[in-house]
Design a protein around this motif. Structure first.
Motif, PDB file in Angstrom:
ATOM      1  N   GLY A  93       0.832  -1.155   0.017  1.00 38.68           N
ATOM      2  CA  GLY A  93       0.119   0.051   0.014  1.00 38.68           C
ATOM      3  C   GLY A  93       0.829   1.243   0.086  1.00 38.68           C
ATOM      4  O   GLY A  93       0.398   2.256  -0.639  1.00 38.68           O
ATOM      5  N   GLY A  94       1.991   1.295   0.840  1.00 33.68           N
ATOM      6  CA  GLY A  94       2.717   2.334   0.662  1.00 33.68           C
ATOM      7  C   GLY A  94       3.404   2.572  -0.416  1.00 33.68           C
ATOM      8  O   GLY A  94       3.648   3.681  -0.815  1.00 33.68           O
ATOM      9  N   ALA A  95       4.011   1.594  -0.977  1.00 30.79           N
ATOM     10  CA  ALA A  95       4.690   1.503  -2.362  1.00 30.79           C
ATOM     11  C   ALA A  95       3.736   2.514  -3.306  1.00 30.79           C
ATOM     12  O   ALA A  95       3.821   3.097  -4.120  1.00 30.79           O
ATOM     13  N   ASN A  96       2.355   1.541  -3.410  1.00 25.92           N
ATOM     14  CA  ASN A  96       1.318   2.189  -4.387  1.00 25.92           C
ATOM     15  C   ASN A  96       0.912   3.637  -4.242  1.00 25.92           C
ATOM     16  O   ASN A  96       0.695   4.211  -5.060  1.00 25.92           O
ATOM     17  N   LEU A  97       1.003   4.125  -2.885  1.00 33.99           N
ATOM     18  CA  LEU A  97       0.678   5.497  -2.560  1.00 33.99           C
ATOM     19  C   LEU A  97       1.945   6.393  -3.311  1.00 33.99           C
ATOM     20  O   LEU A  97       1.499   7.428  -3.994  1.00 33.99           O
ATOM     21  N   VAL A  98       2.987   6.065  -3.324  1.00 32.50           N
ATOM     22  CA  VAL A  98       4.011   6.670  -4.186  1.00 32.50           C
ATOM     23  C   VAL A  98       3.926   6.821  -5.286  1.00 32.50           C
ATOM     24  O   VAL A  98       4.042   7.829  -6.038  1.00 32.50           O
ATOM     25  N   ARG A  99       3.632   5.647  -6.072  1.00 32.57           N
ATOM     26  CA  ARG A  99       3.317   5.536  -7.501  1.00 32.57           C
ATOM     27  C   ARG A  99       2.063   6.324  -7.889  1.00 32.57           C
ATOM     28  O   ARG A  99       1.889   6.672  -9.071  1.00 32.57           O
ATOM     29  N   ALA A 100       1.244   6.413  -6.873  1.00 32.43           N
ATOM     30  CA  ALA A 100      -0.087   7.358  -7.270  1.00 32.43           C
ATOM     31  C   ALA A 100       0.039   8.759  -7.085  1.00 32.43           C
ATOM     32  O   ALA A 100      -0.952   9.368  -7.142  1.00 32.43           O
ATOM     33  N   ILE A 101       1.368   9.405  -6.479  1.00 28.50           N
ATOM     34  CA  ILE A 101       1.469  10.707  -6.207  1.00 28.50           C
ATOM     35  C   ILE A 101       1.074  11.616  -7.517  1.00 28.50           C
ATOM     36  O   ILE A 101       0.087  12.529  -7.618  1.00 28.50           O
ATOM     37  N   VAL A 102       1.773  11.339  -8.655  1.00 30.58           N
ATOM     38  CA  VAL A 102       1.669  12.054  -9.792  1.00 30.58           C
ATOM     39  C   VAL A 102       0.113  11.876 -10.552  1.00 30.58           C
ATOM     40  O   VAL A 102      -0.314  12.842 -10.695  1.00 30.58           O
ATOM     41  N   PRO A 103      -0.264  10.790 -10.581  1.00 30.48           N
ATOM     42  CA  PRO A 103      -1.406  10.451 -11.192  1.00 30.48           C
ATOM     43  C   PRO A 103      -2.464  11.173 -10.314  1.00 30.48           C
ATOM     44  O   PRO A 103      -3.501  11.644 -10.831  1.00 30.48           O
ATOM     45  N   SER A 104      -2.589  11.004  -9.070  1.00 30.44           N
ATOM     46  CA  SER A 104      -3.498  11.737  -8.206  1.00 30.44           C
ATOM     47  C   SER A 104      -3.497  13.057  -8.185  1.00 30.44           C
ATOM     48  O   SER A 104      -4.622  13.981  -8.392  1.00 30.44           O
TER      49      SER A 104
END
Length: 229
Positions: A93-104
């Motif tokens: 979940g933490g890794a996915n949050l990082v990946r989602a920073i720019v898309p979000s």
């Protein structure tokens, strides 16, 4: 075959601790501001703090959309029967949050620009980008996740619009309920001692949003997983 509600509830109950930790991370800007709030010295400061609490409630959806990315790996595991361990759910979940920073950020910017242009496009964009964090394309080019959300929502517009509306209403209801329970009526002549609960309101709203946001994010992630299937 499990329903959206079943997937969401099972995921939330099973991963309550890691999801809450991820929620605190995603909503950390609100927590930071809440901690910094001091008891108001006068009515003007009290009104400013009251507005801050309502800003929390009105903008919580943006942080909750980002949190969707944090809970999505574990939710997909529950839906497929390949459940993750508590530690794996937290790390993934933490890794996915990082990946989602720019898309979000792209998704939220689209909402803001739509709102600036006209209110209706902004409201439409709030719905269309709601599943960005649940995208399986977060590791690709940044707009890919947003495009996937738009495509998925357009195919299930009515259902997802109702869910998003319920989420926004819940966030605002938390703020209103907290205000009614904590904040006394006040005026310019109200003493600083009687204004003290307003600072508590800001903290209560922030904490309540952290607690409820995992269920909100899990619902969106479950909805995306089910509709994608």
């Amino acid at each position: 075959m499990p329903t959206v509600v079943s997937i969401a509830v099972r995921s939330w109950v099973r991963y309550l601790v890691p999801f809450t930790l991820l929620s605190a991370l995603a909503l950390s800007p609100l927590l930071y501001l809440a901690v910094k709030v001091a008891p108001p010295a006068n009515a003007d400061t009290a009104r400013a703090q009251l507005r801050l609490a309502w800003i929390f409630g009105a903008t919580a959806w943006a942080f909750q959309y980002w949190l969707v990315a944090g809970v999505a790996p574990a939710v997909r595991g529950v839906a497929s029967g390949a459940t993750l361990s508590q530690w794996r759910a937290l790390c993934a979940g933490g890794a996915n949050l990082v990946r989602a920073i720019v898309p979000s950020a792209i998704a939220i910017t689209a909402v803001v620009l739509g709102g600036v242009a006209l209110v209706v496009p902004g409201l439409v964009m709030v719905v269309l980008v709601s599943l960005t964090g649940a995208s399986t394309r977060l590791g690709e080019d940044a707009p890919a996740a947003v495009r996937e959300s738009v495509e998925l929502v357009r195919a299930n517009l009515r259902t997802i619009a109702v869910v998003v509306l319920a989420i926004v209403a819940l966030d605002l209801a938390i703020t209103l309920g907290s205000q009614l329970a904590i904040v006394p009526a006040f005026s310019k002549k109200t003493t600083a001692a009687k204004l003290k609960p307003i600072a508590e309101l800001v903290r209560v709203v922030a904490l309540a949003l952290v607690v409820i946001s995992p269920l909100v994010a899990t619902s969106l992630a479950a909805l995306a997983t089910k509709k994608r299937a």
